[in-house]
Design a protein around this motif. Structure first.
Motif, PDB file in Angstrom:
ATOM      1  N   ASN A  99       9.717 101.542  21.642  1.00  0.00           N
ATOM      2  CA  ASN A  99      10.330 100.239  21.817  1.00  0.00           C
ATOM      3  C   ASN A  99       9.465  99.185  21.120  1.00  0.00           C
ATOM      4  O   ASN A  99       8.454  99.512  20.495  1.00  0.00           O
ATOM      5  CB  ASN A  99      10.484  99.929  23.306  1.00  0.00           C
ATOM      6  CG  ASN A  99      11.563  98.903  23.599  1.00  0.00           C
ATOM      7  OD1 ASN A  99      12.013  98.164  22.715  1.00  0.00           O
ATOM      8  ND2 ASN A  99      11.981  98.846  24.848  1.00  0.00           N
ATOM      9  N   SER A 100       9.833  97.934  21.235  1.00  0.00           N
ATOM     10  CA  SER A 100       9.106  96.844  20.583  1.00  0.00           C
ATOM     11  C   SER A 100       8.807  95.742  21.589  1.00  0.00           C
ATOM     12  O   SER A 100       9.584  95.511  22.533  1.00  0.00           O
ATOM     13  CB  SER A 100       9.943  96.272  19.431  1.00  0.00           C
ATOM     14  OG  SER A 100       9.397  95.045  18.968  1.00  0.00           O
ATOM     15  N   VAL A 101       7.708  95.044  21.375  1.00  0.00           N
ATOM     16  CA  VAL A 101       7.404  93.881  22.210  1.00  0.00           C
ATOM     17  C   VAL A 101       8.495  92.826  22.071  1.00  0.00           C
ATOM     18  O   VAL A 101       8.668  91.973  22.957  1.00  0.00           O
ATOM     19  CB  VAL A 101       6.026  93.282  21.854  1.00  0.00           C
ATOM     20  CG1 VAL A 101       4.902  94.252  22.193  1.00  0.00           C
ATOM     21  CG2 VAL A 101       5.964  92.869  20.382  1.00  0.00           C
ATOM     22  N   GLN A 102       9.265  92.892  20.994  1.00  0.00           N
ATOM     23  CA  GLN A 102      10.349  91.936  20.811  1.00  0.00           C
ATOM     24  C   GLN A 102      11.508  92.175  21.775  1.00  0.00           C
ATOM     25  O   GLN A 102      12.413  91.341  21.895  1.00  0.00           O
ATOM     26  CB  GLN A 102      10.847  91.949  19.367  1.00  0.00           C
ATOM     27  CG  GLN A 102       9.826  91.431  18.374  1.00  0.00           C
ATOM     28  CD  GLN A 102      10.450  91.089  17.038  1.00  0.00           C
ATOM     29  OE1 GLN A 102      11.464  90.410  16.964  1.00  0.00           O
ATOM     30  NE2 GLN A 102       9.819  91.567  15.970  1.00  0.00           N
ATOM     31  N   GLU A 136      11.365  91.817  24.699  1.00  0.00           N
ATOM     32  CA  GLU A 136      11.238  90.770  25.704  1.00  0.00           C
ATOM     33  C   GLU A 136      11.663  89.409  25.158  1.00  0.00           C
ATOM     34  O   GLU A 136      11.553  88.386  25.849  1.00  0.00           O
ATOM     35  CB  GLU A 136       9.796  90.712  26.211  1.00  0.00           C
ATOM     36  CG  GLU A 136       9.363  92.019  26.884  1.00  0.00           C
ATOM     37  CD  GLU A 136       7.902  92.010  27.320  1.00  0.00           C
ATOM     38  OE1 GLU A 136       7.123  91.249  26.714  1.00  0.00           O
ATOM     39  OE2 GLU A 136       7.567  92.747  28.263  1.00  0.00           O
ATOM     40  N   GLY A 188      15.316  92.256  19.196  1.00  0.00           N
ATOM     41  CA  GLY A 188      14.834  92.433  20.560  1.00  0.00           C
ATOM     42  C   GLY A 188      15.945  92.842  21.513  1.00  0.00           C
ATOM     43  O   GLY A 188      15.763  93.734  22.360  1.00  0.00           O
ATOM     44  N   LEU A 205       6.352  99.589  24.603  1.00  0.00           N
ATOM     45  CA  LEU A 205       6.594  98.387  23.810  1.00  0.00           C
ATOM     46  C   LEU A 205       5.455  98.222  22.817  1.00  0.00           C
ATOM     47  O   LEU A 205       4.305  97.981  23.199  1.00  0.00           O
ATOM     48  CB  LEU A 205       6.704  97.157  24.717  1.00  0.00           C
ATOM     49  CG  LEU A 205       8.046  96.954  25.437  1.00  0.00           C
ATOM     50  CD1 LEU A 205       8.250  98.019  26.521  1.00  0.00           C
ATOM     51  CD2 LEU A 205       8.115  95.566  26.061  1.00  0.00           C
ATOM     52  N   PRO A 250       3.593  96.530  19.372  1.00  0.00           N
ATOM     53  CA  PRO A 250       3.527  95.318  18.549  1.00  0.00           C
ATOM     54  C   PRO A 250       3.812  95.647  17.083  1.00  0.00           C
ATOM     55  O   PRO A 250       4.275  96.749  16.763  1.00  0.00           O
ATOM     56  CB  PRO A 250       2.092  94.845  18.753  1.00  0.00           C
ATOM     57  CG  PRO A 250       1.325  96.111  18.981  1.00  0.00           C
ATOM     58  CD  PRO A 250       2.262  97.029  19.717  1.00  0.00           C
ATOM     59  N   GLU A 306      -0.244  90.153  16.249  1.00  0.00           N
ATOM     60  CA  GLU A 306      -0.837  91.324  16.885  1.00  0.00           C
ATOM     61  C   GLU A 306      -0.450  92.565  16.079  1.00  0.00           C
ATOM     62  O   GLU A 306       0.735  92.860  15.918  1.00  0.00           O
ATOM     63  CB  GLU A 306      -0.344  91.458  18.325  1.00  0.00           C
ATOM     64  CG  GLU A 306      -1.030  92.572  19.106  1.00  0.00           C
ATOM     65  CD  GLU A 306      -0.522  92.687  20.537  1.00  0.00           C
ATOM     66  OE1 GLU A 306      -1.079  93.519  21.284  1.00  0.00           O
ATOM     67  OE2 GLU A 306       0.435  91.964  20.899  1.00  0.00           O
ATOM     68  N   THR A 340       5.338 100.486  29.460  1.00  0.00           N
ATOM     69  CA  THR A 340       4.047  99.843  29.222  1.00  0.00           C
ATOM     70  C   THR A 340       4.021  99.169  27.864  1.00  0.00           C
ATOM     71  O   THR A 340       4.725  99.580  26.938  1.00  0.00           O
ATOM     72  CB  THR A 340       2.895 100.865  29.332  1.00  0.00           C
ATOM     73  OG1 THR A 340       1.649 100.195  29.270  1.00  0.00           O
ATOM     74  CG2 THR A 340       2.959 101.887  28.204  1.00  0.00           C
ATOM     75  N   ARG A 341       3.211  98.159  27.782  1.00  0.00           N
ATOM     76  CA  ARG A 341       3.005  97.435  26.530  1.00  0.00           C
ATOM     77  C   ARG A 341       1.734  97.970  25.883  1.00  0.00           C
ATOM     78  O   ARG A 341       0.673  97.976  26.506  1.00  0.00           O
ATOM     79  CB  ARG A 341       2.869  95.941  26.799  1.00  0.00           C
ATOM     80  CG  ARG A 341       2.926  95.064  25.567  1.00  0.00           C
ATOM     81  CD  ARG A 341       2.665  93.618  25.958  1.00  0.00           C
ATOM     82  NE  ARG A 341       3.033  92.681  24.910  1.00  0.00           N
ATOM     83  CZ  ARG A 341       2.306  92.435  23.817  1.00  0.00           C
ATOM     84  NH1 ARG A 341       1.165  93.084  23.627  1.00  0.00           N
ATOM     85  NH2 ARG A 341       2.706  91.562  22.921  1.00  0.00           N
ATOM     86  N   ALA A 369      -1.276  97.607  23.462  1.00  0.00           N
ATOM     87  CA  ALA A 369      -1.980  96.466  22.878  1.00  0.00           C
ATOM     88  C   ALA A 369      -2.448  96.764  21.467  1.00  0.00           C
ATOM     89  O   ALA A 369      -2.914  97.868  21.155  1.00  0.00           O
ATOM     90  CB  ALA A 369      -3.180  96.091  23.750  1.00  0.00           C
TER      91      ALA A 369
END
Length: 378
Positions: A101-104, A106, A112, A137, A139, A176, A197-198, A200
């Motif tokens: 998945n992607s942080v986008q 959110e 997103g 998720l 970056p 990031e 989970t995200r 980092a």
């Protein structure tokens, strides 16, 4: 994957940027040859069903980053997940899914929304079949062999600078970034888990990435010197630059100083980080190498004799062959994730000087055996 008995892994988007990195990592560190599925396989229910019949884990990477319209970006990510969900339910057994998945997800934008909706589709399918669902998720990703103008601005900058052009930065800000091998490691480690989970990355300014590539181009592209690679980010960016530059400049000739005593030339000039030099002799007809590295920089310099160096990008068939001689020394640096060897093709012993940026760690040598010809038409 420790503690999880994996029969087989399928990767959707397996021929794309992150899919290739993930397949390489599964091979190198886990001895797994994943089933790699592209767009055609994902769109064909029979082919997809056959692939899942041999798998107990699917790493779902397939998606749409860019398209003609925002609607196509959003719907493309959802439809890829829906195709997989249909196959999961049709399998009639639990199959674990790890979702890139992607942080986008959110954020309220087309990409997103598509990624978030895809997560819901896959989560529901796993709940119905009893499979684990890991939702990671990620970056912004970068690394070796990213597509310029598609995968990330990092890939675009690397190719532009390697080609001698000067890209510009608009809207400079911190981004990031996560190297594709680190993303692959996170995906693999999540196998068999129910988790969201995200992952980092590391924040870095867009302009700093460009400045690093321009520094690499001046030192390495112009003179074959190794820049400061004392941090993980700089090493990963340098290997990204090297991958972009390799096709046009696989070998660099050093400056040779000659007088009545003979010749003298530098083999390595490093601007920071660890490193070690070593040398070998190789008898006529014999070969060294037949391995690849995930992160290590390795330089070959033939100082006496005649040799042939072969290189092949992992999971590809095309072989690059370079003929080198101690009469005309050149630096040949092995790109990461490329299988390579060196063979004595002369009549006398071959003398080769090597340099690597890593001190040899017998427990973690970052060296994985592979033959140049092994994968052809496999």
């Amino acid at each position: 994957m420790e503690g999880h008995d994996v029969k087989q892994v399928a990767i959707t988007g397996g021929f794309g940027f992150l899919g290739w990195h993930t397949a390489c990592r599964l091979r190198a560190l886990h001895g797994i040859e994943p089933v790699r599925l592209g767009r055609q396989e994902l769109a064909d229910p029979d082919v997809l069903a056959a692939a899942l019949d041999r798998a107990d884990t699917v790493i779902h990477i397939a998606g749409v980053n860019r398209a003609a319209t925002d609607a196509e970006v959003e719907s493309g990510n959802v439809s890829a997940a829906e195709s997989l969900a249909v196959a999961l339910r049709a399998s009639g057994r639990p199959i674990d899914v790890v979702y890139a998945n992607s942080v986008q997800a959110e954020l309220d934008n087309a990409y997103g929304r598509g990624k978030a909706a895809a997560a819901g589709v896959l989560s529901a399918a796993c709940a119905d079949t009893g499979g684990h669902f890991a939702d990671l998720l990620l970056p912004n990703l970068f690394g070796e062999h990213g597509r310029p103008g598609y995968n990330s601005f990092v890939a675009t900058f690397a190719h532009e600078v390697a080609a001698g052009r000067t890209p510009s930065v608009t809207g400079d800000r911190e981004i990031e970034l996560l190297h594709a091998q680190d993303a692959a490691a996170a995906l693999i480690a999540a196998t068999g888990q129910d988790v969201r989970t995200r992952v980092a990355g590391e924040a870095i300014r867009i302009s700093s990435v460009l400045e690093a590539f321009e520094e690499f181009h001046e030192l390495y592209g112009g003179r074959g010197e190794i820049p400061d690679v004392s941090t993980a980010m700089r090493l990963n960016l340098f290997n990204t630059y090297r991958a972009a530059a390799f096709a046009d400049a696989p070998a660099v000739a050093p400056q040779v100083h000659s007088d009545n005593r003979g010749d003298l030339f530098e083999t390595v000039r490093s601007h920071g980080g660890t490193g070690m030099s070593y040398a070998s002799t190789t008898k006529p007809g014999q070969k060294r190498g037949e391995h690849y590295h995930l992160h290590k920089i390795e330089r070959f310099v033939v100082v006496k004799g005649e040799a042939e160096i072969q290189l092949r990008r992992l999971l590809h068939d095309e072989v690059v062959t370079l003929r080198v001689s101690g009469e005309r020394p050149v630096f040949v640096d092995m790109p990461t994730l490329w299988v390579h060897n060196i063979r004595n093709v002369g009549e006398d012993d071959l003398l080769t000087v090597f340099w690597a940026d890593q001190l040899l760690d017998q427990q973690n040598p970052d060296q994985f055996p592979e033959t140049i010809a092994q994968e052809a038409h496999a």
